[in-house]
Design a protein around this motif. Structure first.
Motif, mmCIF file in Angstrom:
data_model
loop_
_atom_site.group_PDB
_atom_site.id
_atom_site.type_symbol
_atom_site.label_atom_id
_atom_site.label_comp_id
_atom_site.label_asym_id
_atom_site.label_seq_id
_atom_site.Cartn_x
_atom_site.Cartn_y
_atom_site.Cartn_z
ATOM 1 N N LEU A 168 -27.351 -2.215 36.158
ATOM 2 C CA LEU A 168 -28.517 -2.734 36.886
ATOM 3 C C LEU A 168 -28.328 -2.318 38.338
ATOM 4 C CD1 LEU A 168 -29.190 -6.405 35.716
ATOM 5 C CD2 LEU A 168 -30.742 -4.475 35.635
ATOM 6 N N GLU A 169 -28.672 -1.081 38.642
ATOM 7 C CA GLU A 169 -28.359 -0.503 39.947
ATOM 8 C C GLU A 169 -28.916 -1.312 41.108
ATOM 9 O OE1 GLU A 169 -30.120 3.156 39.047
ATOM 10 O OE2 GLU A 169 -28.427 3.859 37.869
ATOM 11 N N GLU A 170 -30.086 -1.905 40.924
ATOM 12 C CA GLU A 170 -30.705 -2.654 42.012
ATOM 13 C C GLU A 170 -30.855 -4.138 41.676
ATOM 14 O OE1 GLU A 170 -33.905 -0.716 44.105
ATOM 15 O OE2 GLU A 170 -33.510 1.111 42.953
ATOM 16 N N GLY A 171 -30.017 -4.618 40.772
ATOM 17 C CA GLY A 171 -30.090 -6.025 40.397
ATOM 18 C C GLY A 171 -31.453 -6.368 39.836
ATOM 19 N N TYR A 172 -31.980 -7.510 40.233
ATOM 20 C CA TYR A 172 -33.293 -7.943 39.753
ATOM 21 C C TYR A 172 -34.419 -7.430 40.649
ATOM 22 C CZ TYR A 172 -30.742 -11.285 36.821
ATOM 23 O OH TYR A 172 -29.909 -11.876 35.904
ATOM 24 N N HIS A 173 -34.098 -6.684 41.689
ATOM 25 C CA HIS A 173 -35.109 -6.239 42.650
ATOM 26 C C HIS A 173 -35.997 -5.126 42.113
ATOM 27 C CE1 HIS A 173 -33.188 -8.848 45.471
ATOM 28 N NE2 HIS A 173 -32.035 -8.215 45.292
ATOM 29 N N ALA A 174 -35.467 -4.295 41.268
ATOM 30 C CA ALA A 174 -36.251 -3.210 40.673
ATOM 31 C C ALA A 174 -35.915 -3.152 39.184
ATOM 32 C CB ALA A 174 -35.925 -1.873 41.344
ATOM 33 N N ARG A 175 -36.922 -3.175 38.360
ATOM 34 C CA ARG A 175 -36.705 -3.187 36.906
ATOM 35 C C ARG A 175 -36.649 -1.776 36.353
ATOM 36 N NH1 ARG A 175 -37.627 -8.433 34.733
ATOM 37 N NH2 ARG A 175 -36.839 -9.720 36.407
ATOM 38 N N LYS A 176 -35.662 -1.548 35.518
ATOM 39 C CA LYS A 176 -35.575 -0.298 34.785
ATOM 40 C C LYS A 176 -36.280 -0.501 33.456
ATOM 41 C CE LYS A 176 -31.349 1.657 34.806
ATOM 42 N NZ LYS A 176 -29.882 1.762 34.808
ATOM 43 N N THR A 177 -36.865 0.543 32.951
ATOM 44 C CA THR A 177 -37.464 0.483 31.620
ATOM 45 C C THR A 177 -36.347 0.303 30.599
ATOM 46 O OG1 THR A 177 -39.255 1.921 32.336
ATOM 47 C CG2 THR A 177 -38.883 1.744 29.958
ATOM 48 N N LEU A 178 -36.544 -0.651 29.699
ATOM 49 C CA LEU A 178 -35.530 -0.886 28.672
ATOM 50 C C LEU A 178 -35.553 0.212 27.618
ATOM 51 C CD1 LEU A 178 -35.899 -4.723 28.022
ATOM 52 C CD2 LEU A 178 -34.157 -3.559 29.384
ATOM 53 N N GLU A 179 -34.391 0.669 27.244
ATOM 54 C CA GLU A 179 -34.281 1.642 26.170
ATOM 55 C C GLU A 179 -34.697 0.971 24.857
ATOM 56 O OE1 GLU A 179 -31.351 2.896 29.357
ATOM 57 O OE2 GLU A 179 -32.056 1.013 28.525
ATOM 58 N N PRO A 180 -35.118 1.771 23.850
ATOM 59 C CA PRO A 180 -35.572 1.197 22.573
ATOM 60 C C PRO A 180 -34.576 0.238 21.927
ATOM 61 C CG PRO A 180 -36.149 3.516 22.672
ATOM 62 C CD PRO A 180 -35.297 3.233 23.880
ATOM 63 N N CYS A 181 -33.287 0.523 21.998
ATOM 64 C CA CYS A 181 -32.308 -0.378 21.375
ATOM 65 C C CYS A 181 -32.268 -1.728 22.080
ATOM 66 C CB CYS A 181 -30.921 0.256 21.328
ATOM 67 S SG CYS A 181 -30.185 0.586 22.950
ATOM 68 N N LEU A 182 -32.481 -1.757 23.383
ATOM 69 C CA LEU A 182 -32.507 -3.027 24.111
ATOM 70 C C LEU A 182 -33.787 -3.798 23.812
ATOM 71 C CD1 LEU A 182 -30.994 -1.954 27.544
ATOM 72 C CD2 LEU A 182 -29.861 -3.188 25.687
ATOM 73 N N GLU A 183 -34.891 -3.086 23.662
ATOM 74 C CA GLU A 183 -36.148 -3.734 23.255
ATOM 75 C C GLU A 183 -35.982 -4.361 21.872
ATOM 76 O OE1 GLU A 183 -38.844 -4.469 24.773
ATOM 77 O OE2 GLU A 183 -38.971 -3.098 26.468
ATOM 78 N N GLN A 184 -35.359 -3.616 20.959
ATOM 79 C CA GLN A 184 -35.131 -4.127 19.609
ATOM 80 C C GLN A 184 -34.203 -5.346 19.648
ATOM 81 O OE1 GLN A 184 -32.802 -1.704 16.887
ATOM 82 N NE2 GLN A 184 -34.080 -2.381 15.166
ATOM 83 N N TRP A 185 -33.177 -5.290 20.471
ATOM 84 C CA TRP A 185 -32.248 -6.414 20.600
ATOM 85 C C TRP A 185 -32.996 -7.660 21.093
ATOM 86 C CZ3 TRP A 185 -29.948 -9.598 24.285
ATOM 87 C CH2 TRP A 185 -28.765 -10.209 23.888
ATOM 88 N N ARG A 186 -33.879 -7.483 22.057
ATOM 89 C CA ARG A 186 -34.663 -8.610 22.561
ATOM 90 C C ARG A 186 -35.616 -9.145 21.485
ATOM 91 N NH1 ARG A 186 -36.047 -7.631 28.887
ATOM 92 N NH2 ARG A 186 -37.598 -9.214 28.392
#
Length: 180
Positions: A30-48
């Motif tokens: 999380l390079e910028e913490g909660y200040h800038a959101r990165k797009t979640l990769e498909p595996c992270l979307e599936q995990w959620r």
């Protein structure tokens, strides 16, 4: 151990969705913490999606340097974000636990004896996952199993550990089906 727990739960009638950490490929930072959101990769979307679907979670992983492996921590860092796992209040230090109503079992293996981990480190890895991750998000930690030392375990000892997680998978499947 995850296989034994899953097989027992399914044999008792539970529907199981599983993601293996080894199969997940994502940037854990999380390079910028909660200040800038990165797009979640498909595996992270599936995990959620699986997390939202489940009423009971089981996380199984080896203990590394007194905590969870970096990749597991990366899944949490990238997925348990405000708006998903919690919502901070505008004023004050409080938050809403957005994953409330779920429970979890944790299965950890380690090369250190569990007694040594208890006496020397006060089970820091257990407290990390239960208190600062699961409870923070509203997930009720039911049970944390820690098995070790793995590197010197006899087959007989491994069989006993597998029997414990098999029994737990059966018990939790029955318990949760009775609540439904």
């Amino acid at each position: 151990m995850a296989d034994a727990y899953q097989a027992a739960a399914e044999a008792t009638g539970a529907e199981v969705r599983r993601i293996d950490l080894d199969d997940m490929h994502f940037d854990p930072d999380l390079e910028e913490g909660y200040h800038a959101r990165k797009t979640l990769e498909p595996c992270l979307e599936q995990w959620r999606e699986h997390t939202l679907w489940a009423n009971h979670l089981v996380w199984a992983y080896p203990q590394w340097w007194g905590g969870m492996p970096a990749k597991m921590k990366g899944v949490i860092d990238r997925s348990f974000l405000p708006g998903f796992a919690m919502r901070y209040h505008e004023k004050g230090p409080w938050w809403d636990r957005l994953l409330a109503g779920r429970s979890a079992d944790i299965i950890m293996t380690s090369d250190a004896p569990v007694l040594w981990d208890s006496l020397s480190y006060r089970r820091a890895a257990k407290h990390q996952v239960e208190r600062t991750v699961l409870n923070f998000a509203g997930i009720k930690p039911f049970r944390t199993f820690q098995f070790g030392p793995v590197k010197t375990a006899s087959q007989s000892q491994v069989d006993k550990w597998l029997a414990r997680v098999t029994q737990r998978g059966t018990r939790m499947a029955r318990l949760l089906s009775a609540k439904s």
